[in-house]
Design a protein around this motif. Structure first.
Motif, PDB file in Angstrom:
ATOM      1  N   VAL A  52     -22.246  41.174  40.082  1.00 39.79           N
ATOM      2  CA  VAL A  52     -23.284  40.914  41.297  1.00 39.79           C
ATOM      3  C   VAL A  52     -22.278  40.860  42.882  1.00 39.79           C
ATOM      4  CG1 VAL A  52     -24.700  39.330  42.100  1.00 39.79           C
ATOM      5  CG2 VAL A  52     -25.223  40.128  40.106  1.00 39.79           C
ATOM      6  N   LEU A  53     -21.385  40.074  42.800  1.00 38.15           N
ATOM      7  CA  LEU A  53     -20.743  39.306  43.967  1.00 38.15           C
ATOM      8  C   LEU A  53     -20.254  40.447  43.961  1.00 38.15           C
ATOM      9  CD1 LEU A  53     -19.770  35.189  43.036  1.00 38.15           C
ATOM     10  CD2 LEU A  53     -22.062  36.307  44.727  1.00 38.15           C
ATOM     11  N   LYS A  54     -19.271  40.820  43.663  1.00 41.05           N
ATOM     12  CA  LYS A  54     -18.778  42.055  43.732  1.00 41.05           C
ATOM     13  C   LYS A  54     -18.955  43.378  44.735  1.00 41.05           C
ATOM     14  CE  LYS A  54     -14.881  45.562  42.626  1.00 41.05           C
ATOM     15  NZ  LYS A  54     -15.288  46.293  43.513  1.00 41.05           N
ATOM     16  N   ALA A  55     -20.097  43.860  44.108  1.00 35.40           N
ATOM     17  CA  ALA A  55     -21.734  44.805  45.097  1.00 35.40           C
ATOM     18  C   ALA A  55     -21.478  43.579  46.160  1.00 35.40           C
ATOM     19  CB  ALA A  55     -22.086  45.079  44.112  1.00 35.40           C
ATOM     20  N   PHE A  56     -22.175  42.454  45.961  1.00 41.02           N
ATOM     21  CA  PHE A  56     -22.675  41.715  47.385  1.00 41.02           C
ATOM     22  C   PHE A  56     -21.481  41.417  48.317  1.00 41.02           C
ATOM     23  CE2 PHE A  56     -22.825  37.649  49.903  1.00 41.02           C
ATOM     24  CZ  PHE A  56     -23.602  37.347  50.021  1.00 41.02           C
ATOM     25  N   PHE A  57     -20.240  41.230  48.661  1.00 39.19           N
ATOM     26  CA  PHE A  57     -19.515  41.141  49.347  1.00 39.19           C
ATOM     27  C   PHE A  57     -18.501  42.562  49.643  1.00 39.19           C
ATOM     28  CE2 PHE A  57     -18.614  36.998  47.420  1.00 39.19           C
ATOM     29  CZ  PHE A  57     -18.713  36.427  48.323  1.00 39.19           C
ATOM     30  N   ASP A  58     -17.890  43.715  48.563  1.00 36.29           N
ATOM     31  CA  ASP A  58     -18.051  44.596  48.803  1.00 36.29           C
ATOM     32  C   ASP A  58     -19.226  45.753  50.030  1.00 36.29           C
ATOM     33  OD1 ASP A  58     -16.046  44.545  47.703  1.00 36.29           O
ATOM     34  OD2 ASP A  58     -16.334  45.747  45.692  1.00 36.29           O
ATOM     35  N   GLY A  59     -20.378  44.834  50.017  1.00 38.00           N
ATOM     36  CA  GLY A  59     -21.513  45.884  51.202  1.00 38.00           C
ATOM     37  C   GLY A  59     -21.890  45.263  52.109  1.00 38.00           C
ATOM     38  N   LEU A  82     -16.155  32.325  42.997  1.00 39.32           N
ATOM     39  CA  LEU A  82     -15.177  32.687  44.502  1.00 39.32           C
ATOM     40  C   LEU A  82     -13.988  32.542  43.967  1.00 39.32           C
ATOM     41  CD1 LEU A  82     -17.573  30.711  46.082  1.00 39.32           C
ATOM     42  CD2 LEU A  82     -17.679  33.055  46.067  1.00 39.32           C
ATOM     43  N   GLU A  83     -13.514  31.254  43.082  1.00 34.76           N
ATOM     44  CA  GLU A  83     -12.337  31.167  42.594  1.00 34.76           C
ATOM     45  C   GLU A  83     -11.598  32.465  41.994  1.00 34.76           C
ATOM     46  OE1 GLU A  83     -10.434  27.992  39.700  1.00 34.76           O
ATOM     47  OE2 GLU A  83     -10.478  27.319  41.987  1.00 34.76           O
ATOM     48  N   GLU A  84     -12.659  32.669  40.453  1.00 38.33           N
ATOM     49  CA  GLU A  84     -11.507  34.048  39.920  1.00 38.33           C
ATOM     50  C   GLU A  84     -12.371  34.910  40.510  1.00 38.33           C
ATOM     51  OE1 GLU A  84     -14.473  33.958  36.410  1.00 38.33           O
ATOM     52  OE2 GLU A  84     -13.454  32.615  34.977  1.00 38.33           O
ATOM     53  N   GLY A  85     -12.754  35.258  41.302  1.00 37.46           N
ATOM     54  CA  GLY A  85     -12.417  36.641  41.844  1.00 37.46           C
ATOM     55  C   GLY A  85     -12.298  37.124  43.839  1.00 37.46           C
ATOM     56  N   GLY A  86     -11.593  35.425  44.020  1.00 37.13           N
ATOM     57  CA  GLY A  86     -10.777  35.097  45.337  1.00 37.13           C
ATOM     58  C   GLY A  86     -11.715  35.733  46.444  1.00 37.13           C
ATOM     59  N   TRP A  87     -12.441  35.573  46.569  1.00 38.73           N
ATOM     60  CA  TRP A  87     -14.026  35.352  47.536  1.00 38.73           C
ATOM     61  C   TRP A  87     -13.716  34.657  48.212  1.00 38.73           C
ATOM     62  CZ3 TRP A  87     -16.019  37.367  42.639  1.00 38.73           C
ATOM     63  CH2 TRP A  87     -16.426  38.473  42.354  1.00 38.73           C
ATOM     64  N   HIS A  88     -13.734  33.396  48.256  1.00 38.37           N
ATOM     65  CA  HIS A  88     -13.440  31.484  48.916  1.00 38.37           C
ATOM     66  C   HIS A  88     -13.662  32.232  50.813  1.00 38.37           C
ATOM     67  CE1 HIS A  88     -13.586  28.829  45.651  1.00 38.37           C
ATOM     68  NE2 HIS A  88     -14.649  27.886  46.993  1.00 38.37           N
ATOM     69  N   ARG A  89     -12.342  32.895  50.861  1.00 37.89           N
ATOM     70  CA  ARG A  89     -12.344  33.070  52.222  1.00 37.89           C
ATOM     71  C   ARG A  89     -13.383  33.974  53.014  1.00 37.89           C
ATOM     72  NH1 ARG A  89      -5.954  33.503  53.627  1.00 37.89           N
ATOM     73  NH2 ARG A  89      -4.887  31.669  52.900  1.00 37.89           N
ATOM     74  N   GLN A  90     -14.104  35.163  51.981  1.00 43.11           N
ATOM     75  CA  GLN A  90     -14.655  35.840  52.254  1.00 43.11           C
ATOM     76  C   GLN A  90     -16.475  34.595  52.286  1.00 43.11           C
ATOM     77  OE1 GLN A  90     -13.278  39.301  49.580  1.00 43.11           O
ATOM     78  NE2 GLN A  90     -14.928  40.010  50.844  1.00 43.11           N
TER      79      GLN A  90
END
Length: 303
Positions: free
Chosen positions: A70-77, A99-107
Protein backbone atom coordinates in the motif's frame (compact mmCIF):
# COMPACT_ATOMS: atom_id res chain seq x y z
CA UNK A 1 -1.76 -14.90 15.29
CA UNK A 2 0.45 -15.46 12.27
CA UNK A 3 3.60 -17.49 12.55
CA UNK A 4 6.91 -16.72 10.86
CA UNK A 5 6.13 -19.13 8.01
CA UNK A 6 2.83 -17.31 7.36
CA UNK A 7 4.55 -13.94 7.29
CA UNK A 8 7.26 -15.14 4.89
CA UNK A 9 4.63 -16.71 2.65
CA UNK A 10 2.63 -13.48 2.64
CA UNK A 11 5.73 -11.39 1.91
CA UNK A 12 6.67 -13.60 -1.02
CA UNK A 13 3.17 -13.50 -2.41
CA UNK A 14 2.95 -9.73 -2.09
CA UNK A 15 6.35 -9.34 -3.72
CA UNK A 16 5.17 -11.41 -6.65
CA UNK A 17 1.97 -9.40 -6.78
CA UNK A 18 3.88 -6.13 -6.87
CA UNK A 19 6.04 -7.42 -9.72
CA UNK A 20 3.33 -8.92 -11.89
CA UNK A 21 0.01 -7.28 -11.15
CA UNK A 22 -1.12 -4.87 -13.90
CA UNK A 23 -2.83 -2.54 -11.41
CA UNK A 24 0.32 -2.21 -9.32
CA UNK A 25 2.53 -1.71 -12.38
CA UNK A 26 0.09 0.96 -13.52
CA UNK A 27 0.47 2.99 -10.34
CA UNK A 28 -1.17 6.39 -10.52
CA UNK A 29 0.61 8.46 -13.13
CA UNK A 30 2.91 11.18 -11.83
CA UNK A 31 1.55 14.65 -11.52
CA UNK A 32 -0.94 14.56 -8.67
CA UNK A 33 -2.55 17.95 -8.24
CA UNK A 34 -1.04 19.98 -5.42
CA UNK A 35 -2.22 22.79 -3.20
CA UNK A 36 -0.03 25.26 -1.36
CA UNK A 37 0.06 25.59 2.40
CA UNK A 38 -0.81 29.28 2.81
CA UNK A 39 1.57 29.90 5.73
CA UNK A 40 4.62 28.63 3.85
CA UNK A 41 3.88 28.16 0.15
CA UNK A 42 4.82 24.47 0.38
CA UNK A 43 2.93 22.41 -2.21
CA UNK A 44 1.26 19.20 -1.02
CA UNK A 45 -0.48 16.53 -3.11
CA UNK A 46 -4.26 16.66 -2.81
CA UNK A 47 -4.54 12.92 -2.07
CA UNK A 48 -3.06 11.80 1.22
CA UNK A 49 -3.66 8.86 3.54
CA UNK A 50 -4.98 8.16 7.01
CA UNK A 51 -4.04 5.36 9.39
CA UNK A 52 -7.11 4.97 11.63
CA UNK A 53 -8.30 1.37 11.40
CA UNK A 54 -6.23 0.35 8.40
CA UNK A 55 -2.86 0.59 10.18
CA UNK A 56 -4.06 -0.95 13.43
CA UNK A 57 -2.45 -4.32 12.67
CA UNK A 58 0.16 -6.59 14.22
CA UNK A 59 3.70 -6.08 12.85
CA UNK A 60 4.06 -9.83 12.31
CA UNK A 61 0.82 -10.20 10.34
CA UNK A 62 -0.05 -10.66 6.68
CA UNK A 63 -1.95 -7.35 6.91
CA UNK A 64 1.28 -5.62 7.87
CA UNK A 65 3.06 -7.06 4.85
CA UNK A 66 0.21 -5.86 2.65
CA UNK A 67 0.60 -2.35 4.04
CA UNK A 68 4.12 -2.30 2.61
CA UNK A 69 2.58 -2.67 -0.84
CA UNK A 70 0.00 0.00 0.00
CA UNK A 71 2.70 2.49 0.97
CA UNK A 72 4.84 1.67 -2.06
CA UNK A 73 1.83 2.36 -4.29
CA UNK A 74 1.14 5.57 -2.35
CA UNK A 75 4.64 7.02 -2.61
CA UNK A 76 5.27 5.78 -6.16
CA UNK A 77 1.97 7.38 -7.15
CA UNK A 78 3.01 10.78 -5.83
CA UNK A 79 1.45 10.66 -2.36
CA UNK A 80 3.13 12.36 0.56
CA UNK A 81 0.80 13.35 3.44
CA UNK A 82 0.00 10.64 6.02
CA UNK A 83 -2.12 11.46 9.05
CA UNK A 84 -1.95 9.44 12.26
CA UNK A 85 -2.47 9.73 16.02
CA UNK A 86 -1.08 8.22 19.22
CA UNK A 87 -4.57 6.94 20.09
CA UNK A 88 -5.19 5.00 16.88
CA UNK A 89 -4.50 1.61 18.43
CA UNK A 90 -0.79 1.50 17.67
CA UNK A 91 -1.13 2.77 14.10
CA UNK A 92 1.60 5.36 14.61
CA UNK A 93 4.06 2.67 15.65
CA UNK A 94 3.15 0.55 12.63
CA UNK A 95 3.56 3.58 10.37
CA UNK A 96 6.94 4.40 11.87
CA UNK A 97 8.19 0.85 11.36
CA UNK A 98 6.91 0.77 7.77
CA UNK A 99 8.51 4.11 6.91
CA UNK A 100 11.83 2.96 8.35
CA UNK A 101 11.77 -0.41 6.61
CA UNK A 102 10.76 1.13 3.29
CA UNK A 103 13.18 4.06 3.50
CA UNK A 104 10.23 6.46 3.06
CA UNK A 105 10.74 8.90 5.94
CA UNK A 106 12.11 11.62 3.65
CA UNK A 107 9.21 11.23 1.23
CA UNK A 108 6.55 11.41 3.93
CA UNK A 109 4.82 14.48 5.31
CA UNK A 110 3.92 13.15 8.78
CA UNK A 111 0.88 14.65 10.47
CA UNK A 112 0.20 13.47 14.00
CA UNK A 113 -1.72 14.73 17.01
CA UNK A 114 -1.76 15.55 20.70
CA UNK A 115 -4.66 13.90 22.52
CA UNK A 116 -4.05 14.67 26.20
CA UNK A 117 -5.70 16.40 29.14
CA UNK A 118 -2.71 18.12 30.71
CA UNK A 119 0.67 19.49 29.71
CA UNK A 120 2.47 16.68 31.55
CA UNK A 121 0.43 14.06 29.74
CA UNK A 122 1.06 15.83 26.44
CA UNK A 123 4.80 15.88 27.02
CA UNK A 124 4.85 12.16 27.76
CA UNK A 125 2.62 11.45 24.78
CA UNK A 126 4.78 13.53 22.46
CA UNK A 127 7.92 11.65 23.52
CA UNK A 128 6.08 8.40 22.82
CA UNK A 129 4.93 9.65 19.42
CA UNK A 130 8.47 10.45 18.30
CA UNK A 131 9.60 7.01 19.44
CA UNK A 132 6.70 5.27 17.71
CA UNK A 133 7.17 7.20 14.47
CA UNK A 134 10.96 6.65 14.62
CA UNK A 135 11.76 10.31 14.03
CA UNK A 136 12.93 13.37 15.95
CA UNK A 137 10.38 15.74 14.39
CA UNK A 138 7.13 15.77 12.44
CA UNK A 139 5.69 18.03 9.78
CA UNK A 140 2.32 18.79 11.37
CA UNK A 141 1.22 18.54 15.00
CA UNK A 142 -2.53 18.85 15.57
CA UNK A 143 -4.69 19.14 18.68
CA UNK A 144 -6.96 16.11 18.38
CA UNK A 145 -10.67 16.99 18.33
CA UNK A 146 -9.96 20.20 20.27
CA UNK A 147 -9.07 18.17 23.36
CA UNK A 148 -7.83 20.58 26.05
CA UNK A 149 -6.83 22.87 23.19
CA UNK A 150 -6.27 25.93 25.42
CA UNK A 151 -3.36 24.05 27.02
CA UNK A 152 -2.19 21.96 24.11
CA UNK A 153 -2.12 24.56 21.34
CA UNK A 154 0.44 26.74 23.17
CA UNK A 155 2.49 23.60 23.83
CA UNK A 156 2.38 22.68 20.14
CA UNK A 157 3.58 26.19 19.29
CA UNK A 158 6.51 25.76 21.69
CA UNK A 159 7.45 22.57 19.85
CA UNK A 160 7.24 24.46 16.56
CA UNK A 161 9.61 27.11 17.90
CA UNK A 162 11.99 24.31 18.90
CA UNK A 163 11.92 22.88 15.36
CA UNK A 164 10.11 19.72 16.44
CA UNK A 165 7.19 20.39 14.09
CA UNK A 166 6.90 22.68 11.10
CA UNK A 167 3.17 23.35 11.38
CA UNK A 168 0.48 23.32 14.06
CA UNK A 169 -3.26 22.87 13.79
CA UNK A 170 -6.51 21.60 15.26
CA UNK A 171 -8.88 18.80 14.27
CA UNK A 172 -12.48 17.70 14.56
CA UNK A 173 -14.56 15.06 12.82
CA UNK A 174 -18.19 16.01 13.45
CA UNK A 175 -20.48 18.76 12.20
CA UNK A 176 -21.20 19.58 15.84
CA UNK A 177 -17.60 20.75 16.23
CA UNK A 178 -17.61 23.19 13.32
CA UNK A 179 -18.74 26.24 15.28
CA UNK A 180 -16.00 25.86 17.88
CA UNK A 181 -13.39 25.20 15.20
CA UNK A 182 -14.52 28.37 13.39
CA UNK A 183 -14.32 30.35 16.62
CA UNK A 184 -10.73 29.20 17.18
CA UNK A 185 -9.81 29.92 13.56
CA UNK A 186 -11.00 33.51 14.00
CA UNK A 187 -8.93 34.05 17.16
CA UNK A 188 -5.83 31.88 16.89
CA UNK A 189 -3.01 31.80 14.32
CA UNK A 190 -3.01 28.30 12.81
CA UNK A 191 -1.27 26.60 9.90
CA UNK A 192 -3.85 23.82 9.43
CA UNK A 193 -7.22 22.57 10.44
CA UNK A 194 -8.58 19.08 9.83
CA UNK A 195 -12.33 18.64 9.45
CA UNK A 196 -14.99 16.33 8.01
CA UNK A 197 -16.42 17.12 4.56
CA UNK A 198 -18.27 14.81 2.21
CA UNK A 199 -21.16 14.62 -0.26
CA UNK A 200 -23.55 13.78 2.59
CA UNK A 201 -21.98 16.18 5.11
CA UNK A 202 -21.07 19.33 3.13
CA UNK A 203 -21.71 21.79 5.96
CA UNK A 204 -18.05 22.82 6.25
CA UNK A 205 -18.39 24.63 2.92
CA UNK A 206 -20.97 27.05 4.34
CA UNK A 207 -18.64 28.98 6.63
CA UNK A 208 -15.59 27.07 7.81
CA UNK A 209 -13.84 26.43 4.49
CA UNK A 210 -14.30 30.01 3.22
CA UNK A 211 -13.08 31.26 6.60
CA UNK A 212 -9.89 29.20 6.23
CA UNK A 213 -9.37 30.71 2.78
CA UNK A 214 -9.70 34.19 4.24
CA UNK A 215 -7.36 33.42 7.15
CA UNK A 216 -4.74 31.60 5.05
CA UNK A 217 -5.11 28.22 6.75
CA UNK A 218 -4.53 24.85 5.06
CA UNK A 219 -7.25 22.22 5.35
CA UNK A 220 -7.05 18.44 5.70
CA UNK A 221 -10.30 16.57 5.05
CA UNK A 222 -11.32 13.47 7.00
CA UNK A 223 -14.36 11.18 6.61
CA UNK A 224 -14.73 11.79 2.86
CA UNK A 225 -16.35 8.32 2.72
CA UNK A 226 -18.38 8.88 5.93
CA UNK A 227 -16.46 5.99 7.51
CA UNK A 228 -17.47 3.73 4.60
CA UNK A 229 -21.20 4.34 4.91
CA UNK A 230 -21.32 6.10 1.54
CA UNK A 231 -20.29 2.90 -0.23
CA UNK A 232 -23.26 1.07 1.27
CA UNK A 233 -25.55 3.80 -0.06
CA UNK A 234 -24.29 3.44 -3.64
CA UNK A 235 -23.91 -0.33 -3.75
CA UNK A 236 -25.14 -1.54 -7.13
CA UNK A 237 -25.66 2.00 -8.44
CA UNK A 238 -24.06 3.34 -11.59
CA UNK A 239 -21.92 6.46 -11.46
CA UNK A 240 -23.49 9.70 -12.69
CA UNK A 241 -23.55 10.04 -16.46
CA UNK A 242 -21.00 12.86 -16.33
CA UNK A 243 -18.46 10.93 -14.21
CA UNK A 244 -16.36 9.66 -17.12
CA UNK A 245 -15.99 13.18 -18.50
CA UNK A 246 -14.63 14.21 -15.11
CA UNK A 247 -12.08 11.37 -15.22
CA UNK A 248 -13.91 9.38 -12.54
CA UNK A 249 -13.95 5.59 -12.67
CA UNK A 250 -15.24 4.65 -9.22
CA UNK A 251 -17.40 5.94 -6.39
CA UNK A 252 -14.29 6.33 -4.23
CA UNK A 253 -12.75 8.63 -6.83
CA UNK A 254 -15.98 10.62 -7.04
CA UNK A 255 -16.23 11.12 -3.27
CA UNK A 256 -12.59 12.20 -3.05
CA UNK A 257 -12.82 14.48 -6.07
CA UNK A 258 -15.86 16.15 -4.51
CA UNK A 259 -13.73 17.04 -1.47
CA UNK A 260 -10.71 18.37 -3.35
CA UNK A 261 -12.89 20.37 -5.75
CA UNK A 262 -13.39 22.96 -3.01
CA UNK A 263 -10.53 25.46 -3.41
CA UNK A 264 -9.97 25.71 0.36
CA UNK A 265 -9.11 22.02 0.64
CA UNK A 266 -5.41 21.19 0.70
CA UNK A 267 -5.42 17.39 1.06
CA UNK A 268 -7.97 14.64 1.71
CA UNK A 269 -6.77 11.71 3.84
CA UNK A 270 -8.69 8.46 3.17
CA UNK A 271 -7.45 5.32 4.91
CA UNK A 272 -7.03 1.93 3.29
CA UNK A 273 -5.10 -1.27 3.87
CA UNK A 274 -5.61 -2.60 0.33
CA UNK A 275 -3.21 -1.78 -2.52
CA UNK A 276 -5.85 -1.74 -5.26
CA UNK A 277 -7.92 0.75 -3.31
CA UNK A 278 -4.87 2.92 -2.70
CA UNK A 279 -4.23 3.13 -6.42
CA UNK A 280 -7.88 3.84 -7.13
CA UNK A 281 -7.87 6.69 -4.60
CA UNK A 282 -4.77 8.27 -6.11
CA UNK A 283 -6.54 8.53 -9.46
CA UNK A 284 -8.91 11.08 -7.92
CA UNK A 285 -6.04 13.53 -7.58
CA UNK A 286 -5.91 14.51 -11.22
CA UNK A 287 -7.78 17.07 -13.27
CA UNK A 288 -10.50 17.85 -14.09
CA UNK A 289 -12.12 18.87 -10.84
CA UNK A 290 -15.88 18.95 -10.39
CA UNK A 291 -17.88 21.97 -11.45
CA UNK A 292 -20.14 23.80 -9.03
CA UNK A 293 -23.14 22.23 -10.76
CA UNK A 294 -21.70 18.73 -10.36
CA UNK A 295 -20.93 19.33 -6.69
CA UNK A 296 -24.43 20.60 -6.05
CA UNK A 297 -25.95 17.63 -7.86
CA UNK A 298 -24.07 15.28 -5.55
CA UNK A 299 -25.11 17.19 -2.44
CA UNK A 300 -28.74 16.95 -3.53
CA UNK A 301 -28.36 13.25 -4.37
CA UNK A 302 -26.99 12.37 -0.93
CA UNK A 303 -28.95 14.85 1.18
Amino acid sequence: MYGRRDVLRASAALGLLAATSPWLQAAASPGLLTRKVPSSGEALPVIGAGTSGSFEVAPDSAEYQQLKVVLKAFFDGGGKVIDTSPNYGGADSVLGQLLEEGGWHRQCFIATKIAADSRADAQAQWAGSLKSLRTDKVDLLQIHNLRDWQTQLPYARELKQQGKTRYVGITHYLNSGHDEVASIVRREPLDFIQINYSVNAPQAARELLPLCQDKGIAVLINRAFDDGRLFAKVKGQALPAWAAQAGIGSWAQLFLKFAISHPAVTTVIPATGRPERQLDQLKAGHEPLLSQAQQQALIQQFA
